[in-house]
Design an enzyme around this catalytic site. Structure first.
Site, mmCIF file in Angstrom:
data_model
loop_
_atom_site.group_PDB
_atom_site.id
_atom_site.type_symbol
_atom_site.label_atom_id
_atom_site.label_comp_id
_atom_site.label_asym_id
_atom_site.label_seq_id
_atom_site.Cartn_x
_atom_site.Cartn_y
_atom_site.Cartn_z
ATOM 1 N N GLU A 184 0.884 -1.158 0.000
ATOM 2 C CA GLU A 184 0.000 0.000 0.000
ATOM 3 C C GLU A 184 0.921 1.207 0.000
ATOM 4 O OE1 GLU A 184 -1.587 2.991 2.309
ATOM 5 O OE2 GLU A 184 -2.353 1.323 3.498
ATOM 6 N N CYS A 205 -2.472 7.723 5.025
ATOM 7 C CA CYS A 205 -2.504 7.258 3.628
ATOM 8 C C CYS A 205 -3.691 7.868 2.898
ATOM 9 C CB CYS A 205 -2.646 5.748 3.556
ATOM 10 S SG CYS A 205 -1.638 4.868 4.735
#
Lengths: 536, 536
Positions: free
Chosen positions: B277, B314
């Site tokens: 990720e 994120c």
């Protein structure tokens, strides 16, 4: 090489040699190839001119345009589309059998069965679409009163990845080619498909391409949902895999070909998944009790599986691993006799026949030749081969661990069951592993099963690996190099998952929610509500 | 840089600086690092000496040994193991909060919440194990009378891939680190885990590593089920990813770091999946009606999401795309005011603060600075930044499309809704996309949703992307470069699928069948029989 006079049916005579790009027939501008009847070395008409990167760009642009519509078609509409393709293939069965047998050298019964397998596979995915679980619907309802923070309404479904490139296989001109499992599962998922036909059977590919195109027209799907291209792997194939609009790849073929595609896809600015089914030698384990009780029968049945279709199956049993001794000798003797008595049959292409002969030649001297099939003057035939060696030689030889595509197998004799397991632990990934076990073999079989689960996608007992059932529980996959992605299968209903990705919808207004995750469950799906399966 | 006197709790004072390899405490032989309190630039004791490739080999050998046992533990036993880890973390909460706040500069409330999120995530996977559907049980019963060929009995279940390497993230010292989502889902799947701790919070990592190790002992799991290593990405990280016994990788971090691991894993003799990720700028779309009705409120709330945790999420909203006009001006003015009034807060590490300042500097001159947070003399702080530009400038600038990790965002002003969609179509893959829409925006929102589904893993309406709910419907994933594998999520119960592969069992004797696919459904699972879900 001679050229056959055209004595084919009207359907086969109508072949044009053209590609199909979003419903339009397009003549390639590259070099032309002809199918060859491997049984006679005759060249079959018409010529198939290869396409170029320009054709890939045109097909992918059409696929992107189609995708915006096609991915939003309902499950039921796509089920009808897949069924229409299946109906068209069944209606074209005679022409398909005629052309595919001529192009492949495979027997009529086998190809007839393959038509049914191909249309049946499309119908299975139509059923998967109607059942609806493929959408992976999940709902975690809002909890406005939760402390310390309220929970939002979150829903999940799976959507299509985007246009998919499919590479037809040489060994299944129908079931793993233009309308084969990769195409069927990708179309079911909502992905347009661009097929690179295999040069071994371009005429069959054109017939199937027309069947799909006709179904697109009758069911009102967008034209760019399907294109069929001819070309080389190196040029057209790489252009397909590196096209920025292609989002996934299905491939069935050689380890070198698959690995090249995997590498090309991984080096794209945006890497994409490649589902390559590549190389497997499919070990067979006749255990001691089974050998004692029915060694000769097993040896003969083994050769039946080995030589079927000239051994040109991904699941062909290319390796036998067993404890040495008189019962194994009985197995080997019966197998040797059957190999020696086997009838040479044509391989799919002259190249494949040459590669087979080379592969067998490389085994000679490293392993011991136990038996060969009879020689023949017919072109492109497979002379079955059986070799033998001991475990230490096998483990120290890279050659002996390679796949020979065709009816060749190697018996590895082990000192004891522990050495059987030691050899197994060192094997690469496999599509299948086969155990022959009687009741007395229970403990050995259990210990072996523990190892085989980590090595193979399918473990079968007291049967033969050739013959892959199309169903819901099938896995035609396995750890590398059997495939490039062991988390998937290329046969069976689970194959649709390869072309889907999950999306979460948080507090999306109900008027904008997809019906699969809408309130009231309008599609009557099995859904997970807060993790619990329900149809409410 | 000064060194703090040790005024910590006994638990934190007991930190040893050692790695944990299969239950044993091992001092690294490489260079030593210290955690730094970014709020004060103080160095925290003890020293953490880096491990080497030898330590990786030792941990992976232990993981292989453990795997043979651990993968065969029952769902219930693994559920108890995960619950024991969760209990240990909750019991250690004070020490975890003390050390993690010191190492990260994050506020106590945030870290306290993160402890609960981390233990809650472990408990969720324990529930997933108890529910049992993760095994993907399918049975296609034999049809001995089928013509022309009988059908074999074929059953399918999912099994663990093998040892998994997990790379801790800088920005979630607990929830995405040693016992975070990657570890929890891999352990749930039956995979041993080897964690490379992030150098930003080695002490927190050691505390968590001890909590896992203690749970291994109390629940009787094999020691090699877990190891915790310290080291550089370049040496120890690559050694982990290229270790032949490691079968999958979980990573949360930078695009360059993730891409390097993906490339290393793809060039292995046996390629393995990497779930990285990486990078997302999380576009926010305030539509016209929403801007008209509540532009100023949205502007202020946007900055609340932007500056939370110094913007080190994120899912931080780094991009606003909207139609230009007075209502957007209202939004921007309110946002600018909030940014200018924002309090500077420390970033996670001195390096991250330096990178943030560099990233903001690169935007200067390319886009227009709209507002900056106040300056401060405190070290390593994030001065929030808001920039503005037009769509053409944005599309022509690679710089403006890059992620700046921290509280910086860019407003892209478009001529009309069509240009909003044109800009969106050119975005890279994202973890999230956020739409603010009122009833009048329905048509614009619907058209946008079609595009956003193809760009993002999660689409949210009238909320903010920061804050990722741990549940069954969550997707924390998305197309590249948001992640390296858009078919997965790293948060939520679906994450377990990343570490599983299907295996088919054909005609396997009932005494050897795993209980999940045994006759009589002893585990009372939801299973697919001939494709139909049933609990019978």
């Amino acid at each position: 090489m001679t050229t056959a006079e055209r004595t084919e049916s009207a359907a086969v005579q109508s072949l044009t040699g053209q590609m199909i790009i979003a419903g339009e027939h397009v003549t390639g501008t590259g070099g032309a190839v002809y199918a060859i009847n491997p049984a006679s070395d005759e060249r079959l008409q018409p010529a198939y001119a290869h396409g170029t990167a320009d054709d890939v760009a045109r097909a992918s642009a059409a696929a992107v345009e189609a995708f915006a519509i096609y991915r939003n078609t309902s499950s039921l509409d796509r089920a009808n589309f897949l069924t229409a393709i299946a109906d068209n293939l069944d209606a074209d069965k005679d022409a398909l059998v005629e052309r595919a047998t001529a192009e492949s050298g495979l027997p009529v019964a086998r190809v007839t069965g393959e038509v049914g397998r191909t249309s049946g596979q499309l119908r299975m995915f139509a059923d998967v679409l109607r059942e609806g679980s493929w959408q992976g619907a999940r709902i975690d309802p809002a909890q406005p009163d939760r402390t310390p923070m309220p929970r939002a309404d979150i829903r999940q479904r799976k959507i299509a990845l985007g246009p998919v490139a499919v590479f037809g296989a040489s060994n299944f001109p129908l079931a793993f080619s233009v309308a084969g499992g990769d195409t069927a599962s990708a179309l079911a998922a909502g992905c347009p498909v661009i097929v690179k036909a295999h040069d071994a059977h371009p005429g069959t590919s054109e017939l199937v391409g027309r069947a799909i195109t006709a179904a697109i027209v009758t069911t009102g799907m967008p034209a760019g949902t399907f294109s069929l291209l001819y070309g080389t792997g190196r040029e057209l194939g790489i252009a397909l895999v590196t096209d920025p609009d292609v989002k996934a790849v299905g491939f069935t073929g050689s380890r070198s070909g698959g690995t090249a595609l995997v590498r090309a896809a991984a080096s794209r600015p945006e890497p994409i998944p490649v589902y390559a089914e590549m190389s497997s030698i499919n070990p067979v384990y006749p255990l001691r009790g089974a050998l004692r009780n029915r060694g000769a029968d097993l040896g003969r049945a083994f050769v039946g599986s080995l030589t079927m279709g000239s051994g040109q199956f991904c699941t062909n049993p290319g390796l036998v691993i067993a404890v040495d001794g008189p019962d194994l000798d009985t197995f080997v003797d019966a197998a040797a006799e059957a190999v020696a008595a086997s009838t040479p049959t044509p391989m799919l292409t002259p190249n494949i026949a040459t590669s087979y002969a080379r592969g067998v030649g490389e085994f000679d001297g490293v392993a011991t030749e136990v038996a060969r099939g009879t020689e023949t003057s017919a072109p492109n035939t497979c002379r079955p081969a059986l070799f033998g060696t001991d475990a230490d030689t096998f483990l120290s030889s890279e050659t002996l661990q390679q796949e020979i595509f065709g009816a060749s197998s190697l018996v590895v004799k082990c000192r004891d069951e522990q050495q059987v397991r030691d050899v197994t632990a060192k094997l690469e990934g496999q599509l299948t592993a086969t155990v022959h076990a009687d009741a007395i073999d229970h403990d050995d079989a259990g210990a072996l099963l523990q190892l085989l689960e980590l090595k193979a996608g399918r473990i079968l007992f007291n049967g033969w690996p050739t013959g892959v059932e199309v169903g819901h529980a099938m896995v035609h996959g396995g750890p590398y190099p059997a495939t490039s992605d062991s988390r998937t299968t290329s046969v069976g209903s689970l194959a649709i998952e390869r072309f889907l990705r999950p999306v979460a919808y948080q507090d999306v207004p109900s008027s904008l929610l997809p019906s699969s995750i809408a309130d009231g469950n309008p599609e009557q799906l099995w859904r997970r509500i807060d993790g619990e399966l329900t149809r409410d």
